[in-house]
Scaffold this motif. Sequence first.
Motif, PDB file in Angstrom:
ATOM      1  N   GLN A   1       0.828  -1.200   0.000  1.00  0.00           N
ATOM      2  CA  GLN A   1       0.000   0.000   0.000  1.00  0.00           C
ATOM      3  C   GLN A   1       0.866   1.256   0.000  1.00  0.00           C
ATOM      4  O   GLN A   1       1.957   1.279   0.556  1.00  0.00           O
ATOM      5  N   VAL A   2       0.362   2.268  -0.666  1.00  0.00           N
ATOM      6  CA  VAL A   2       0.999   3.583  -0.677  1.00  0.00           C
ATOM      7  C   VAL A   2      -0.047   4.589  -0.202  1.00  0.00           C
ATOM      8  O   VAL A   2      -1.164   4.617  -0.720  1.00  0.00           O
ATOM      9  N   GLN A   3       0.318   5.366   0.781  1.00  0.00           N
ATOM     10  CA  GLN A   3      -0.574   6.420   1.259  1.00  0.00           C
ATOM     11  C   GLN A   3      -0.079   7.762   0.732  1.00  0.00           C
ATOM     12  O   GLN A   3       1.119   8.056   0.766  1.00  0.00           O
ATOM     13  N   LEU A   4      -1.015   8.567   0.235  1.00  0.00           N
ATOM     14  CA  LEU A   4      -0.683   9.851  -0.375  1.00  0.00           C
ATOM     15  C   LEU A   4      -1.483  10.961   0.294  1.00  0.00           C
ATOM     16  O   LEU A   4      -2.697  10.825   0.482  1.00  0.00           O
ATOM     17  N   VAL A   5      -0.796  12.046   0.645  1.00  0.00           N
ATOM     18  CA  VAL A   5      -1.449  13.181   1.282  1.00  0.00           C
ATOM     19  C   VAL A   5      -1.041  14.454   0.565  1.00  0.00           C
ATOM     20  O   VAL A   5       0.146  14.819   0.561  1.00  0.00           O
ATOM     21  N   GLU A   6      -2.031  15.124  -0.029  1.00  0.00           N
ATOM     22  CA  GLU A   6      -1.776  16.373  -0.751  1.00  0.00           C
ATOM     23  C   GLU A   6      -1.884  17.572   0.179  1.00  0.00           C
ATOM     24  O   GLU A   6      -2.610  17.534   1.184  1.00  0.00           O
ATOM     25  N   SER A   7      -1.187  18.630  -0.184  1.00  0.00           N
ATOM     26  CA  SER A   7      -1.292  19.894   0.535  1.00  0.00           C
ATOM     27  C   SER A   7      -0.913  21.022  -0.415  1.00  0.00           C
ATOM     28  O   SER A   7      -0.374  20.771  -1.500  1.00  0.00           O
ATOM     29  N   GLY A   8      -1.197  22.255   0.007  1.00  0.00           N
ATOM     30  CA  GLY A   8      -0.780  23.407  -0.767  1.00  0.00           C
ATOM     31  C   GLY A   8      -1.871  24.086  -1.562  1.00  0.00           C
ATOM     32  O   GLY A   8      -1.628  25.115  -2.197  1.00  0.00           O
ATOM     33  N   GLY A   9      -3.062  23.521  -1.564  1.00  0.00           N
ATOM     34  CA  GLY A   9      -4.155  24.160  -2.284  1.00  0.00           C
ATOM     35  C   GLY A   9      -4.596  25.435  -1.592  1.00  0.00           C
ATOM     36  O   GLY A   9      -4.168  25.750  -0.481  1.00  0.00           O
ATOM     37  N   GLY A  10      -5.456  26.191  -2.277  1.00  0.00           N
ATOM     38  CA  GLY A  10      -5.967  27.416  -1.688  1.00  0.00           C
ATOM     39  C   GLY A  10      -6.632  28.291  -2.715  1.00  0.00           C
ATOM     40  O   GLY A  10      -6.930  27.852  -3.834  1.00  0.00           O
ATOM     41  N   LEU A  11      -6.863  29.540  -2.322  1.00  0.00           N
ATOM     42  CA  LEU A  11      -7.490  30.526  -3.183  1.00  0.00           C
ATOM     43  C   LEU A  11      -6.423  31.483  -3.694  1.00  0.00           C
ATOM     44  O   LEU A  11      -5.625  32.012  -2.910  1.00  0.00           O
ATOM     45  N   VAL A  12      -6.415  31.710  -4.996  1.00  0.00           N
ATOM     46  CA  VAL A  12      -5.420  32.589  -5.605  1.00  0.00           C
ATOM     47  C   VAL A  12      -6.080  33.363  -6.739  1.00  0.00           C
ATOM     48  O   VAL A  12      -7.046  32.876  -7.349  1.00  0.00           O
ATOM     49  N   GLN A  13      -5.572  34.557  -6.996  1.00  0.00           N
ATOM     50  CA  GLN A  13      -6.095  35.341  -8.104  1.00  0.00           C
ATOM     51  C   GLN A  13      -5.527  34.849  -9.427  1.00  0.00           C
ATOM     52  O   GLN A  13      -4.441  34.262  -9.483  1.00  0.00           O
ATOM     53  N   ALA A  14      -6.259  35.102 -10.484  1.00  0.00           N
ATOM     54  CA  ALA A  14      -5.787  34.743 -11.813  1.00  0.00           C
ATOM     55  C   ALA A  14      -4.415  35.362 -12.067  1.00  0.00           C
ATOM     56  O   ALA A  14      -4.169  36.516 -11.711  1.00  0.00           O
ATOM     57  N   GLY A  15      -3.533  34.554 -12.658  1.00  0.00           N
ATOM     58  CA  GLY A  15      -2.164  34.983 -12.888  1.00  0.00           C
ATOM     59  C   GLY A  15      -1.216  34.626 -11.775  1.00  0.00           C
ATOM     60  O   GLY A  15       0.011  34.739 -11.936  1.00  0.00           O
ATOM     61  N   GLY A  16      -1.742  34.197 -10.659  1.00  0.00           N
ATOM     62  CA  GLY A  16      -0.928  33.847  -9.506  1.00  0.00           C
ATOM     63  C   GLY A  16      -0.351  32.444  -9.588  1.00  0.00           C
ATOM     64  O   GLY A  16      -0.509  31.741 -10.596  1.00  0.00           O
ATOM     65  N   SER A  17       0.322  32.052  -8.507  1.00  0.00           N
ATOM     66  CA  SER A  17       1.007  30.763  -8.457  1.00  0.00           C
ATOM     67  C   SER A  17       0.669  30.015  -7.169  1.00  0.00           C
ATOM     68  O   SER A  17       0.375  30.635  -6.143  1.00  0.00           O
ATOM     69  N   LEU A  18       0.731  28.705  -7.264  1.00  0.00           N
ATOM     70  CA  LEU A  18       0.626  27.821  -6.102  1.00  0.00           C
ATOM     71  C   LEU A  18       1.559  26.647  -6.331  1.00  0.00           C
ATOM     72  O   LEU A  18       1.818  26.268  -7.482  1.00  0.00           O
TER      73      LEU A  18
ATOM     74  N   VAL B   1     -10.517  20.281  -7.701  1.00  0.00           N
ATOM     75  CA  VAL B   1      -9.829  19.506  -6.668  1.00  0.00           C
ATOM     76  C   VAL B   1      -8.695  18.763  -7.363  1.00  0.00           C
ATOM     77  O   VAL B   1      -8.918  18.081  -8.363  1.00  0.00           O
ATOM     78  N   TYR B   2      -7.501  18.895  -6.826  1.00  0.00           N
ATOM     79  CA  TYR B   2      -6.320  18.277  -7.414  1.00  0.00           C
ATOM     80  C   TYR B   2      -5.936  17.040  -6.608  1.00  0.00           C
ATOM     81  O   TYR B   2      -5.825  17.091  -5.376  1.00  0.00           O
ATOM     82  N   TYR B   3      -5.749  15.938  -7.327  1.00  0.00           N
ATOM     83  CA  TYR B   3      -5.429  14.660  -6.716  1.00  0.00           C
ATOM     84  C   TYR B   3      -4.047  14.183  -7.140  1.00  0.00           C
ATOM     85  O   TYR B   3      -3.679  14.285  -8.313  1.00  0.00           O
ATOM     86  N   CYS B   4      -3.342  13.634  -6.192  1.00  0.00           N
ATOM     87  CA  CYS B   4      -2.066  12.977  -6.439  1.00  0.00           C
ATOM     88  C   CYS B   4      -2.331  11.484  -6.605  1.00  0.00           C
ATOM     89  O   CYS B   4      -3.222  10.923  -5.937  1.00  0.00           O
ATOM     90  N   ALA B   5      -1.568  10.833  -7.485  1.00  0.00           N
ATOM     91  CA  ALA B   5      -1.770   9.410  -7.728  1.00  0.00           C
ATOM     92  C   ALA B   5      -0.440   8.726  -7.992  1.00  0.00           C
ATOM     93  O   ALA B   5       0.512   9.369  -8.464  1.00  0.00           O
TER      94      ALA B   5
ATOM     95  N   ASP C   1      -3.010   3.252  -9.218  1.00  0.00           N
ATOM     96  CA  ASP C   1      -3.491   2.345  -8.185  1.00  0.00           C
ATOM     97  C   ASP C   1      -3.777   3.040  -6.864  1.00  0.00           C
ATOM     98  O   ASP C   1      -4.601   2.558  -6.083  1.00  0.00           O
ATOM     99  N   TYR C   2      -3.084   4.111  -6.591  1.00  0.00           N
ATOM    100  CA  TYR C   2      -3.190   4.762  -5.282  1.00  0.00           C
ATOM    101  C   TYR C   2      -3.504   6.241  -5.488  1.00  0.00           C
ATOM    102  O   TYR C   2      -2.959   6.885  -6.385  1.00  0.00           O
ATOM    103  N   TRP C   3      -4.369   6.747  -4.612  1.00  0.00           N
ATOM    104  CA  TRP C   3      -4.848   8.120  -4.741  1.00  0.00           C
ATOM    105  C   TRP C   3      -4.852   8.816  -3.389  1.00  0.00           C
ATOM    106  O   TRP C   3      -5.109   8.199  -2.349  1.00  0.00           O
ATOM    107  N   GLY C   4      -4.583  10.128  -3.427  1.00  0.00           N
ATOM    108  CA  GLY C   4      -4.750  10.940  -2.241  1.00  0.00           C
ATOM    109  C   GLY C   4      -6.182  11.416  -2.111  1.00  0.00           C
ATOM    110  O   GLY C   4      -7.034  11.107  -2.949  1.00  0.00           O
ATOM    111  N   GLN C   5      -6.424  12.206  -1.081  1.00  0.00           N
ATOM    112  CA  GLN C   5      -7.784  12.668  -0.805  1.00  0.00           C
ATOM    113  C   GLN C   5      -8.139  13.945  -1.563  1.00  0.00           C
ATOM    114  O   GLN C   5      -9.300  14.332  -1.613  1.00  0.00           O
ATOM    115  N   GLY C   6      -7.153  14.597  -2.124  1.00  0.00           N
ATOM    116  CA  GLY C   6      -7.386  15.792  -2.912  1.00  0.00           C
ATOM    117  C   GLY C   6      -7.187  17.082  -2.134  1.00  0.00           C
ATOM    118  O   GLY C   6      -7.331  17.109  -0.912  1.00  0.00           O
TER     119      GLY C   6
END
Length: 122
Positions: free
Chosen positions: A1-18, A93-97, A110-115
């Motif tokens: 098994q592989v466990q995946l945990v995403e982070s870093g999402g949020g609210l940003v204005q157009a043209g911005g970066s994350l 929602v962005y998912y890691c796999a 085969d393995y997915w994070g929660q998004g």
Amino acid sequence: QVQLVESGGGLVQAGGSLRLSCAASGRTFSNYAMAWFRQAPGKEREFVAAINWSGGSTYYADSVKGRFTISRDDAKNTVYLQMNGLKPEDTAVYYCAATVRVGVVAYEYDYWGQGTQVTVSS
């Protein structure tokens, strides 16, 4: 098994970066190809970017090519998605796999994070 945990999402204005991060645990991270997918409300999950086990090959959806960069740090068991020039249509929602052999379709993974939610305001 592989466990995946995403982070870093949020609210940003157009043209911005994350920068999204996906921390993996479980089996040997360096054995796996990694990818990012995203799903907007009412739409199917779509491929964003992938990187093979060695980091030597990367793949991008046409819609993000030139704006997003996928990378991996095997010492930290982490894969990243640097997103620049964000547009409102990147909102999802962005998912890691993870999978053994790199691919660009969701069923190959085969393995997915929660998004993590990314919202880009206009």
